[in-house]
Design a protein around this motif. Structure first.
Motif, PDB file in Angstrom:
ATOM      1  N   GLN A   2      -3.191   5.187  -4.509  1.00 46.24           N
ATOM      2  CA  GLN A   2      -1.844   4.683  -4.226  1.00 46.24           C
ATOM      3  C   GLN A   2      -1.542   4.752  -2.729  1.00 46.24           C
ATOM      4  N   THR A   3      -2.000   5.814  -2.068  1.00 43.68           N
ATOM      5  CA  THR A   3      -1.784   5.934  -0.624  1.00 43.68           C
ATOM      6  C   THR A   3      -2.488   4.804   0.103  1.00 43.68           C
ATOM      7  N   ARG A   5      -3.324   1.879  -1.098  1.00 52.01           N
ATOM      8  CA  ARG A   5      -2.638   0.611  -1.399  1.00 52.01           C
ATOM      9  C   ARG A   5      -1.367   0.472  -0.567  1.00 52.01           C
ATOM     10  N   ARG A   6      -0.641   1.559  -0.384  1.00 51.86           N
ATOM     11  CA  ARG A   6       0.580   1.528   0.422  1.00 51.86           C
ATOM     12  C   ARG A   6       0.251   1.217   1.889  1.00 51.86           C
ATOM     13  N   VAL A   7      -0.830   1.827   2.399  1.00 58.26           N
ATOM     14  CA  VAL A   7      -1.264   1.586   3.777  1.00 58.26           C
ATOM     15  C   VAL A   7      -1.656   0.123   3.957  1.00 58.26           C
ATOM     16  N   LEU A   9      -0.747  -2.472   2.220  1.00 53.23           N
ATOM     17  CA  LEU A   9       0.435  -3.330   2.131  1.00 53.23           C
ATOM     18  C   LEU A   9       1.251  -3.279   3.433  1.00 53.23           C
ATOM     19  N   THR A  10       1.395  -2.105   4.010  1.00 45.70           N
ATOM     20  CA  THR A  10       2.094  -1.958   5.294  1.00 45.70           C
ATOM     21  C   THR A  10       1.389  -2.762   6.380  1.00 45.70           C
ATOM     22  N   PHE A  52      -4.940  -5.208  -1.361  1.00 43.38           N
ATOM     23  CA  PHE A  52      -3.912  -4.497  -2.126  1.00 43.38           C
ATOM     24  C   PHE A  52      -4.036  -4.823  -3.616  1.00 43.38           C
TER      25      PHE A  52
END
Length: 191
Positions: A2-3, A5-7, A9-10, A52
């Protein structure tokens, strides 16, 4: 996961946002190198959005996506060649201050992306390798564009811009080769 994927996406949104800025300036001042870099920002945004989506997939499906990404990375190289050919027939210099300031902004975006991705570059094979290589290579390209902007103050020629633009295209082609190779070497961890 999840981390990561968040990175990713950012990083995708950072790239997409700066694409619009750099593309507008590139067309306004007629810069091949900024045009190449702006198209590369769009390509990076698409790559990161695809990563992502693909991260939760199986290794076999990620291998396929990695192979597709290698071809997507070639898009900026092709766009750059088109722009460079057009500029060769009228090699006027781009406005050096707008070129330099825009490239400095791009460098900040790319360094931020590279720093966000650096600790994840070996996770999930070719996908995260593609994202990290793109950010790293783009930071090098931005340094070259900044140099062109500064040199164009003293040497009023469009050739420096054309040469760096073509160099960015070659750098993208090499990144595409590296991602293709990483994708071909990926294996599914399940027997």
């Amino acid at each position: 996961m999840q981390t990561l994927r968040r990175v990713v996406l950012t990083v995708a949104f950072l790239n997409l946002g700066y694409f619009f800025i750099e593309f507008t300036v590139a067309l306004t001042i007629g810069s091949v190198s900024l045009f190449a870099d702006s198209v590369d920002f769009l390509e990076d945004a698409l790559i990161n959005l695809l990563i992502f989506a693909a991260l939760p997939w199986t290794a076999a499906r990620r291998k396929l996506v990695g192979s597709v990404l290698a071809f997507v990375i070639l898009i900026p190289a092709i766009a750059t060649i088109w722009m460079a050919i057009a500029k060769v027939f009228d090699p006027y210099p781009p406005e050096p201050f707008a070129l330099t300031i825009t490239a400095l902004g791009a460098l900040l975006v790319n360094l931020t992306a590279a720093l966000l991705l650096v600790r994840h570059r070996h996770h999930s094979g070719s996908l995260t390798k593609a994202a990290w290589l793109s950010a790293r290579n783009d930071a090098f390209a931005n340094l070259a564009i900044i140099t062109v902007g500064i040199l164009t103050i003293w040497f009023a020629t469009g050739w420096l811009d054309i040469i760096v633009g073509v160099g960015i295209g070659i750098l993208n082609a090499d990144a595409a080769r590296a991602v293709w190779k990483a994708a071909r070497q990926e294996t599914d961890p399940t027997p």
